[in-house]
Design a protein around this motif. Structure first.
Motif, PDB file in Angstrom:
ATOM      1  N   SER A  58      20.081 -40.370  -6.865  1.00  0.00           N
ATOM      2  CA  SER A  58      20.070 -40.733  -5.450  1.00  0.00           C
ATOM      3  C   SER A  58      19.694 -39.569  -4.546  1.00  0.00           C
ATOM      4  N   ARG A  59      20.166 -38.363  -4.867  1.00  0.00           N
ATOM      5  CA  ARG A  59      19.940 -37.190  -4.044  1.00  0.00           C
ATOM      6  C   ARG A  59      20.414 -37.399  -2.607  1.00  0.00           C
ATOM      7  N   ILE A  60      21.380 -38.294  -2.402  1.00  0.00           N
ATOM      8  CA  ILE A  60      21.959 -38.448  -1.074  1.00  0.00           C
ATOM      9  C   ILE A  60      22.613 -37.126  -0.692  1.00  0.00           C
ATOM     10  N   ALA A  61      22.336 -36.665   0.518  1.00  0.00           N
ATOM     11  CA  ALA A  61      22.835 -35.363   0.941  1.00  0.00           C
ATOM     12  C   ALA A  61      23.887 -35.531   2.022  1.00  0.00           C
ATOM     13  N   ILE A  62      25.138 -35.266   1.673  1.00  0.00           N
ATOM     14  CA  ILE A  62      26.242 -35.394   2.623  1.00  0.00           C
ATOM     15  C   ILE A  62      26.989 -34.066   2.692  1.00  0.00           C
ATOM     16  N   ASN A  63      27.157 -33.561   3.895  1.00  0.00           N
ATOM     17  CA  ASN A  63      27.879 -32.307   4.096  1.00  0.00           C
ATOM     18  C   ASN A  63      29.365 -32.571   4.311  1.00  0.00           C
ATOM     19  N   VAL A  64      30.175 -31.556   4.063  1.00  0.00           N
ATOM     20  CA  VAL A  64      31.620 -31.649   4.289  1.00  0.00           C
ATOM     21  C   VAL A  64      31.967 -30.909   5.575  1.00  0.00           C
TER      22      VAL A  64
END
Length: 321
Positions: free
Chosen positions: A24-30
């Protein structure tokens, strides 16, 4: 020796056989707000645990995208002291997780969980509670819901992303173009179109940079056709990525330097040439041993973001979630 250099460059054709991974390579930051009663040690620990949740659910857990975030707000539902030796503190902490688009200020998915921690002080009590954060079906459903919304986001904007990347590539802003394209996750309708564009721009960037390095190498040699000039020229050639488009010109320059150097300099030149050839072979092997060209582009995108990203008032939006 020169034939071996040519054959090394010709191996670049293997790139056409690259098989891209269907991840997926979904990019979610914390994002964990500092405007909280948690100590820095507790915040850092919570951030690590939330990052692990993303990682366990095949979500990119490092700052790569500049708009999608997961937040974790902590509410102390109960706190009391447990008498004894030593005295301990018990805390019941309710954490509300939210994933959304910090640029458009839209929350995609929300989930809450309560944890109880006991420790000899508040920080240890909080860390004990956060240690219980582990991926499960409820977390996975929460994250999957957000991932689906993010895929939808890119599906709706795919055409404009490709068009903007092309404009940036025309302006020689190759890293920016690669960054934009490499964010598009697998599952988007135009994913294959994005990969084709990504590959084309990557090789266009390679050719552009190679020609610049080749020009500097030629200038270094033409201005000083001695072993010192050759050494400087080879220094530029070492930076060139294996590419069929520059293969002939590189060979011609090496041949001209080889003919020009005097007999008493040939041994040193021969060593320099062998060293250059060996480095080129290692460079190509390293490229082929990487996961694939896509991962190379992802790293270029991350490098671009690290160097150029300027927050666009995201914190205010994140604090409001």
């Amino acid at each position: 020796m020169m034939k071996r250099i040519v054959s090394t460059f010709c191996l670049l054709a293997l790139f056409s056989l690259v098989v891209y991974p269907k991840t997926s390579r979904i990019a979610i930051n914390v994002y964990i707000s500092e405007n909280t009663s948690l100590s820095k040690e507790s915040r850092d620990y919570l951030s690590d645990k939330v990052s692990r949740l993303l990682s366990d659910n095949d979500v990119l857990g490092k700052n790569y995208s500049d708009r999608f975030y997961i937040t974790a707000k902590v509410h102390i539902a109960d706190k009391h002291i447990i008498n004894g030796m030593p005295q301990r503190i018990s805390q019941e902490l309710e954490i509300t997780y939210k994933i959304g688009d910090a640029v458009d200020n839209i929350v995609y998915s929300t989930y809450s969980e309560t944890y109880t921690g006991i420790g000899t002080n508040e920080t240890k009590s909080q860390i004990n509670a956060f240690s219980q954060i582990k991926s499960n079906d409820a977390y996975s459903k929460f994250i999957q819901e957000a991932k689906d919304r993010i895929v939808q986001f890119y599906s709706e904007r795919c055409g404009s992303i490709i068009q903007e990347a092309e404009i940036n590539a025309q302006n020689k802003e190759y890293d920016k173009a690669i960054y934009q394209l490499s964010l598009v996750p697998y599952g988007v309708d135009c994913y294959n179109d994005v990969l084709a564009q990504l590959k084309r721009i990557y090789f266009e960037k390679t050719e552009y940079e190679n020609l610049s390095l080749l020009s500097q190498a030629q200038q270094a040699w033409n201005s000083n056709p001695t072993k010192d000039g050759a050494k400087k020229a080879v220094g530029y050639l070492r930076e060139i990525k294996p590419s069929p488009s520059t293969q002939k010109q590189v060979q011609e320059l090496l041949d001209s330097m080889n003919r020009k150097l005097q007999t008493d300099e040939e041994r040193e030149w021969e060593f320099m040439l062998k060293q250059y050839e060996h480095e080129q072979e290692l460079k190509l092997q390293e490229e082929q041993n990487s996961a694939d060209l896509l991962n190379t582009c992802i790293q270029l995108g991350y490098d671009f973001l690290s160097s150029n990203f300027q927050p666009i008032n995201l914190i205010g939006n994140l604090l409001s979630w």
